[in-house]
Design a protein around this motif. Sequence first.
Motif: not given
Length: 359
Positions: A33-34, A37-38, A40-41, A55-57, A60-61, A64
């Motif tokens: 998951k980390f 996330h990275k 996508f950032l 998508t990140i907004k 993410r949770n 995750g």
Amino acid sequence: MQYLDNIFGYPIPLFLKNIIIGIVALIIGAFVKFIIHKLFLLLSRWWSSIIIKSTIKHLRNPIGLFIPLLFLNFSSSLMVMSAAWRLPLTKTLEIALTVTFALILIRFINVLEDYFYLKYDLNKENNLKERKIRTQLQFVRKFIVSLIILITAAIILLSFESMRKIGAGLLTGVGIGGIIIGFAAQKSLGNLLAGFQIAFTQPIRIDDVLIVEGEWGKVEEITLTYVVVNIWDQRRLILPITYFIEKPFQNWTRVSADLLGTVFLYLDYTIPIEPLRQEMTRLLSSNLLWDKRVNVVQVTDSTKDGSIEVRFLMSASNSSRAFDLRCNIREAMIAFIQTNYPESLPKKRLEFKDKLDGI
């Protein structure tokens, strides 16, 4: 007690090995998951797209939570335990994964909604197409979210053997039950069908300007069962969605936002009309609210009390501008008449006749 592998010369109890397997699975899931996330950032820095940021907004949770649970579910096959422990564990993981996956679907719909809301922005002068699409999107989103929740609840309930048995027993009474439910829920079903009709035939849309129940306001929200109208003084008028199918109302932005505004003044017969036309043209030419389409001054009526009705007709790009423009013109024309033709303001006439006796 049963023992398995050794570590540093000491045997590991079976339950401890299962816990270690579960913790390792959760750690691997959190690491995956980390990494996602990275990535996508990193994409959001290279590619400034609303899809990536949304998508990140939104995801993410739930993602995750979903990925570690997925790895934990995979690792359960490596655990050695009795059926009394395995069944509750697998059932709990299945329910958690089902709920989390449903949440991911709902959040994905929010991502699509953000994209379409950016693409079809309401902050335009002529936003008829945007209001059409937003009205449909809002209704479809709420319908799909409700459907996802119902299907998720059904999947969870039917995963229990006892619920399947109850369902099988209820099948015999489903005909009578369906009739009873149909009568009980006919208003709700009517609202749902009315919602579909409004979403696709669109007698009203999001941000439409309406006159409803004697109130002026804008359509703020359309749900599956009711419509919220934001009244001009910031009150909210809540109406059942069937209202807009069954009752008449005014829609000032049905085809376009352009609107004609009128000002009526009641003046004496002595008022000259041509100077009023010239002053009206001068006022409109210097007013940014006027859209340069209509500029008319006409005597539209004469009243019994000895005055004439003068109509000042003007146009604006939307209802809010039309209202402000009408107020500006009304104030300015009254001031113009007071200054230049005060004798032509409305007046009451009384006629006295002397009556001479003997003549």
